[in-house]
Design a protein around this motif. Structure first.
Motif, PDB file in Angstrom:
ATOM      1  N   LEU A 189       0.803  -1.218   0.000  1.00 33.52           N
ATOM      2  CA  LEU A 189       0.000   0.000   0.000  1.00 33.52           C
ATOM      3  C   LEU A 189       0.840   1.274   0.000  1.00 33.52           C
ATOM      4  O   LEU A 189       0.379   2.315  -0.445  1.00 33.52           O
ATOM      5  CB  LEU A 189      -0.926   0.012   1.224  1.00 33.52           C
ATOM      6  N   GLN A 190       2.063   1.193   0.534  1.00 34.57           N
ATOM      7  CA  GLN A 190       2.974   2.328   0.609  1.00 34.57           C
ATOM      8  C   GLN A 190       2.315   3.561   1.244  1.00 34.57           C
ATOM      9  O   GLN A 190       2.254   4.640   0.635  1.00 34.57           O
ATOM     10  CB  GLN A 190       3.523   2.669  -0.784  1.00 34.57           C
ATOM     11  N   PRO A 191       1.845   3.434   2.468  1.00 35.34           N
ATOM     12  CA  PRO A 191       1.249   4.591   3.135  1.00 35.34           C
ATOM     13  C   PRO A 191       2.299   5.646   3.484  1.00 35.34           C
ATOM     14  O   PRO A 191       3.465   5.316   3.718  1.00 35.34           O
ATOM     15  CB  PRO A 191       0.639   3.995   4.410  1.00 35.34           C
ATOM     16  N   ALA A 199       2.293  -2.914  14.811  1.00 40.20           N
ATOM     17  CA  ALA A 199       2.412  -2.449  13.428  1.00 40.20           C
ATOM     18  C   ALA A 199       3.626  -1.563  13.219  1.00 40.20           C
ATOM     19  O   ALA A 199       4.062  -1.342  12.073  1.00 40.20           O
ATOM     20  CB  ALA A 199       1.157  -1.677  13.031  1.00 40.20           C
ATOM     21  N   LEU A 200       4.228  -1.053  14.303  1.00 39.91           N
ATOM     22  CA  LEU A 200       5.227   0.000  14.151  1.00 39.91           C
ATOM     23  C   LEU A 200       6.530  -0.495  13.525  1.00 39.91           C
ATOM     24  O   LEU A 200       7.044   0.115  12.568  1.00 39.91           O
ATOM     25  CB  LEU A 200       5.494   0.643  15.513  1.00 39.91           C
ATOM     26  N   LEU A 201       7.096  -1.591  14.033  1.00 36.76           N
ATOM     27  CA  LEU A 201       8.351  -2.083  13.457  1.00 36.76           C
ATOM     28  C   LEU A 201       8.162  -2.570  12.025  1.00 36.76           C
ATOM     29  O   LEU A 201       8.966  -2.214  11.145  1.00 36.76           O
ATOM     30  CB  LEU A 201       8.943  -3.180  14.334  1.00 36.76           C
ATOM     31  N   PRO A 202       7.120  -3.363  11.707  1.00 33.27           N
ATOM     32  CA  PRO A 202       6.908  -3.737  10.299  1.00 33.27           C
ATOM     33  C   PRO A 202       6.770  -2.524   9.386  1.00 33.27           C
ATOM     34  O   PRO A 202       7.274  -2.530   8.256  1.00 33.27           O
ATOM     35  CB  PRO A 202       5.615  -4.554  10.352  1.00 33.27           C
ATOM     36  N   ALA A 203       6.084  -1.481   9.862  1.00 30.14           N
ATOM     37  CA  ALA A 203       5.923  -0.283   9.040  1.00 30.14           C
ATOM     38  C   ALA A 203       7.264   0.373   8.754  1.00 30.14           C
ATOM     39  O   ALA A 203       7.566   0.756   7.616  1.00 30.14           O
ATOM     40  CB  ALA A 203       4.987   0.698   9.743  1.00 30.14           C
ATOM     41  N   ARG A 204       8.105   0.490   9.776  1.00 25.19           N
ATOM     42  CA  ARG A 204       9.414   1.113   9.582  1.00 25.19           C
ATOM     43  C   ARG A 204      10.288   0.273   8.646  1.00 25.19           C
ATOM     44  O   ARG A 204      10.965   0.809   7.762  1.00 25.19           O
ATOM     45  CB  ARG A 204      10.105   1.298  10.931  1.00 25.19           C
ATOM     46  N   LEU A 205      10.275  -1.045   8.846  1.00 24.45           N
ATOM     47  CA  LEU A 205      11.080  -1.913   7.978  1.00 24.45           C
ATOM     48  C   LEU A 205      10.595  -1.865   6.533  1.00 24.45           C
ATOM     49  O   LEU A 205      11.388  -2.060   5.598  1.00 24.45           O
ATOM     50  CB  LEU A 205      11.035  -3.348   8.500  1.00 24.45           C
ATOM     51  N   ALA A 206       9.305  -1.609   6.349  1.00 28.76           N
ATOM     52  CA  ALA A 206       8.742  -1.527   4.995  1.00 28.76           C
ATOM     53  C   ALA A 206       8.950  -0.158   4.363  1.00 28.76           C
ATOM     54  O   ALA A 206       8.566   0.056   3.215  1.00 28.76           O
ATOM     55  CB  ALA A 206       7.244  -1.849   5.042  1.00 28.76           C
ATOM     56  N   VAL A 243       7.849   2.908   5.610  1.00 28.19           N
ATOM     57  CA  VAL A 243       6.826   3.932   5.860  1.00 28.19           C
ATOM     58  C   VAL A 243       7.506   5.165   6.449  1.00 28.19           C
ATOM     59  O   VAL A 243       8.230   5.051   7.443  1.00 28.19           O
ATOM     60  CB  VAL A 243       5.736   3.394   6.804  1.00 28.19           C
ATOM     61  N   PRO A 244       7.285   6.347   5.868  1.00 24.58           N
ATOM     62  CA  PRO A 244       8.007   7.541   6.350  1.00 24.58           C
ATOM     63  C   PRO A 244       7.678   7.950   7.775  1.00 24.58           C
ATOM     64  O   PRO A 244       8.572   8.369   8.515  1.00 24.58           O
ATOM     65  CB  PRO A 244       7.570   8.636   5.357  1.00 24.58           C
TER      66      PRO A 244
END
Length: 404
Positions: free
Chosen positions: A84-86, A99-106, A108-109
């Motif tokens: 999704l590239q939020p 959700a925070l670590l997966p978001a950072r690794l993916a 997410v800005p």
């Protein structure tokens, strides 16, 4: 519509009937479509409540943590963020921390984390593990949002978050939809014959679970309605909501001898009409962030009885728009019920004051503007086109980062 609009990925435990969930739906439905896209990731699942989302470009994804396990959940969140590239992941409450670590690794800005209330096993925020989890995740969070001053103080004083990183945004209420009625038949939403001429209808709205403590209200109501007082004998009680304690609460009403005076309509879609049928609103919760149902009752012009806990203290002006009482205080609540049942002018004064406060301080427009300001701050930093407020339109269009 151009997909260059930044995407906000909201992560919550589940999308079902509830105050936090209702606030999220209001946020997505009312923020300008030309500025943001939205998606909702449910750590567990969603119900038909998802159909209250009116935007067609706001997908809801269930991740089923209890079935797949926390590591599979984190992997799925990573892949979801990659797909999704939020621009922003906005997680809420303890389960949203995953959700925070997966978001950072993916990649997410930006990550925003919201705190909306207490769990039933940590009503005062004293347990070490929840505070430690929040502290460990703090480096991953760009901004915290809390709905109450109590939650803000918890993050600053207990968790150790810098006050500069915490923004308080109080929930907002639609003061046009939730408003006093002038309809002659205001009891039209109640069962036929339930209320009779001279009845005073006491009501509460909320999920039927331990932290909401509707049992205290049932016990206090029983003390009043069965004591032989003429005014109290005309009292009726409506307990709106569904949840794991519904049958036990119905059983308690039967045990207390008030079944014929009490109505349990379950989860309903016409809360605004039911509130208009009430004469007095009671919130007996053991803990609260900022209660949406309390705000809705205020906007409807109802006098308020609420526990002196959490955000209730910020909403109820004691002896002005209602009264505060201590959690689980059956006798104290019973005394307050007697007072309001016997004094219609008191109900009118406090109800009018509650309405005035809701309109002046807790409108939906105010809440939306505050969230929009936070989201646009981070969208500006990322350089994504977000068609921001007029005062910053040129900066966003040019893709310049805003300082701070």
């Amino acid at each position: 519509m151009s997909e260059s609009r930044p995407l906000i990925l909201h992560v919550i435990h589940h999308l079902v009937t509830g105050g936090m969930e209702n606030g999220l739906v209001n946020l997505i439905n009312h923020l300008p479509e030309n500025r943001f896209r939205h998606a909702v990731a449910c750590v567990e699942d969603f119900s038909d409540f998802r159909f209250r989302l009116t935007r067609s470009d706001a997908p809801v994804i269930a991740l089923h943590r209890s079935r797949v396990g926390v590591w599979r959940l984190r992997r799925d969140l990573f892949h979801l963020c990659r797909r999704l590239q939020p621009t922003v992941v906005h997680s809420r409450n303890q389960s949203g921390l995953d959700a925070l670590l997966p978001a950072r690794l993916a990649g997410v800005p930006y990550c925003i984390h919201g705190e909306h209330g207490w769990d039933v096993d940590d009503l005062a925020g004293r347990r070490l593990k929840p505070a430690l989890l929040r502290r460990l995740h703090a480096p991953l969070v760009d901004r915290y949002i809390t709905v109450s001053a109590e939650l803000r103080n918890y993050l600053v004083e207990r968790v150790g978050i810098s006050a500069r990183r915490v923004t308080q945004i109080i929930n907002g209420v639609d003061t046009q939809r939730y408003a006093p009625t002038t309809h002659a038949d205001r009891w039209r939403s109640l069962p036929e014959g339930f209320a009779v001429p001279g009845s005073v209808v006491i009501g509460t709205v909320g999920r039927l679970q331990a932290v909401k403590d509707q049992a205290t209200l049932l016990r206090a109501f029983a003390r009043v309605a069965t004591d032989g007082d003429v005014a109290a004998s005309r009292a009726r009680l409506v307990v709106v909501g569904d949840g794991p304690l519904r049958e036990s609460l119905r059983g308690l009403a039967a045990e207390l001898g008030i079944s014929s005076l009490t109505w349990f309509p379950g989860a309903v879609g016409n809360v605004c009409e039911l509130l208009q049928a009430f004469d007095l609103f009671v919130l007996p919760s053991l803990a609260e962030g900022i209660s949406n149902t309390l705000l809705e009752a205020m906007a409807t012009g109802l006098p308020l009885l609420a526990t002196a806990t959490g955000g209730n203290i910020e909403l109820v002006a004691d002896e002005v728009s209602g009264r505060l009482f201590q959690p689980r205080d059956v006798a104290g609540l019973g005394d307050l019920l007697r007072r309001y049942l016997a004094d219609s002018s008191l109900r009118q004064r406090h109800g009018s004051a509650a309405r005035e406060v809701a309109v002046a301080r807790f409108s939906l427009a105010t809440m939306l503007a505050n969230y929009q300001s936070v989201y646009e701050e981070f969208c500006d930093r990322s350089g994504q086109a977000c068609t921001p407020l007029a005062s910053r339109r040129s900066d966003c269009a040019a893709g310049r980062a805003e300082g701070g």
